[in-house]
Write an enzyme that holds these catalytic residues in place. Structure first.
Site, PDB file in Angstrom:
ATOM      1  N   ASP A  92       0.863  -1.170   0.000  1.00  0.00           N
ATOM      2  CA  ASP A  92       0.000   0.000   0.000  1.00  0.00           C
ATOM      3  C   ASP A  92       0.909   1.232   0.000  1.00  0.00           C
ATOM      4  OD1 ASP A  92      -1.966   1.860   0.307  1.00  0.00           O
ATOM      5  OD2 ASP A  92      -2.782   1.069   2.170  1.00  0.00           O
ATOM      6  N   ASP A 271      -7.891  -7.461   0.411  1.00  0.00           N
ATOM      7  CA  ASP A 271      -7.085  -7.517   1.636  1.00  0.00           C
ATOM      8  C   ASP A 271      -7.897  -6.921   2.764  1.00  0.00           C
ATOM      9  OD1 ASP A 271      -5.678  -4.681   2.719  1.00  0.00           O
ATOM     10  OD2 ASP A 271      -6.557  -4.579   0.725  1.00  0.00           O
TER      11      ASP A 271
END
Length: 376
Positions: A92, A271
């Site tokens: 991320d 996720d």
């Protein structure tokens, strides 16, 4: 990175595909365990491979940048060598952490200035800097730097934020395309669709992201408090615009039901911290429903957590014993619960893939959504 779309379910938009990276293949739909600081909490890399059967894990740019820091990661040869995980990794960009640090950051065109949650030191994340950081981390799939808007938010704020996110994306692409990976394997950049829950902004963003022609695309800014129905509406809207021959990643989602419903809308990658965070509090997801393992009803239950799964955390230890571990505050309790929950999530997407390939996903999904969300 390449993506092969193998088939689509005839009764829904669910897809089965195959992502190829330099660190191995990923069968989609897929759930990716979250390893924020280079580790999935309470679960070793060996357990992730053998018991959970994870195909890809996440790291986080914000946390890894602060600790252990870029010098350590560079000298280690990247995150794969640092933590010993030789399968694909996604990072991320840190945009969500910036969103969550609303009291200690300032967002400007240049980037985001923020204070470290560790020592209060000041830092700047710019689109270019975040690309450079993720080059050092060395993930196979890296995310563009964006602003994740809160929910609810005013329309004008969401529009200004979206316009800036798009400008930041262009800077990310320019920096990424003008640099190379540091460790001898390729990396792939995913842009992120934003726009809060405003249809016109989501359409605008999805069209802009699709036009960039990257190898995959992400959908951000959902699962931040909005009703599930709004999440599904925005996801379907975006998936209908994003190219079908590229993987679609819905960030930060979610419950087992959320995952199944969004698979049906055309999402390939997921996720969420939920399986491990809830596990540490004694909430276990199973093929028959959700159990709070700390409840007294499990005290004399000597059946395994879930005999339908394969890993030892699910099949070797009894419910009574795992409850005892939580009652005794033994570290093994959260460890077993975390491994079990992740194994369940990977089982869920693996079963979904089987049903898609068999053309039976629709009716199976309707039954499974109710079954896995039942309170035991």
């Amino acid at each position: 990175m390449t993506f092969d779309l193998i088939t689509q379910d005839p009764a829904s938009k669910a897809r089965a595909g195959l992502i190829q990276t330099d660190h191995g293949a990923i069968e989609t739909p897929i759930f990716m365990p979250v390893g924020t600081a280079g580790t999935v909490k309470a679960v070793s890399q060996q357990t992730l491979k053998t018991d959970v059967q994870a195909q890809i894990i996440l790291g986080n740019t914000y946390h890894l940048y602060l600790r252990p820091g870029l010098d350590v990661l560079r000298q280690a040869g990247g995150l794969h060598r640092f933590n010993g995980w030789d399968r694909p990794i996604l990072t991320d960009s840190g945009g969500y952490q910036v969103y969550s640090l609303s009291g200690t950051r300032k967002i400007k065109e240049e980037g985001v200035k923020f204070r470290s949650h560790i020592d209060g030191s000041q830092h700047l994340f710019s689109p270019e800097g975040v690309m450079d950081i993720q080059r050092v981390i060395g993930a196979d799939i890296i995310m563009a730097f964006d602003e994740c808007t809160p929910w609810p938010c005013e329309y004008q704020y969401a529009r200004r934020s979206l316009d800036m996110t798009h400008r930041w994306l262009q800077r990310c692409i320019q920096r990424f395309d003008s640099t190379e990976g540091l460790y001898g394997y390729s990396q792939t950049l995913f842009p992120i669709v934003q726009g809060s829950t405003f249809k016109d902004l989501r359409v605008q963003s999805a069209e802009f992201i699709a036009a960039q022609g990257r190898e995959g695309n992400a959908i951000g800014g959902l699962s931040v408090g909005e009703p599930a129905e709004l999440m599904y509406e925005m996801t379907e809207l975006v998936c209908d615009i994003l190219p079908a021959d590229k993987p679609r990643y819905l960030m930060g989602v979610g419950t087992p039901a959320n995952i199944l419903e969004n698979i049906a809308l055309g999402v390939d990658m997921f996720d969420c911290v939920m399986p491990t965070r809830n596990a540490r509090n004694g909430m276990l997801f199973t093929t028959q429903g959700i159990m709070n393992i700390t409840n007294k009803k499990w005290e004399l239950d000597f059946e395994p957590i879930d005999a339908a799964l394969e890993g030892p955390a699910s099949t070797f230890y009894s419910r009574s014993y795992v409850r005892h571990l939580f009652q005794s505050k033994e570290m093994l309790g959260p460890q077993l619960a975390s491994a079990h929950n992740l194994a369940f999530y990977l089982w869920l997407v693996k079963e979904a893939r089987k049903e898609i390939l068999g053309g039976t996903f629709g009716p199976w999904k309707e039954k499974m959504v109710k079954q896995v969300m039942t309170r035991l």
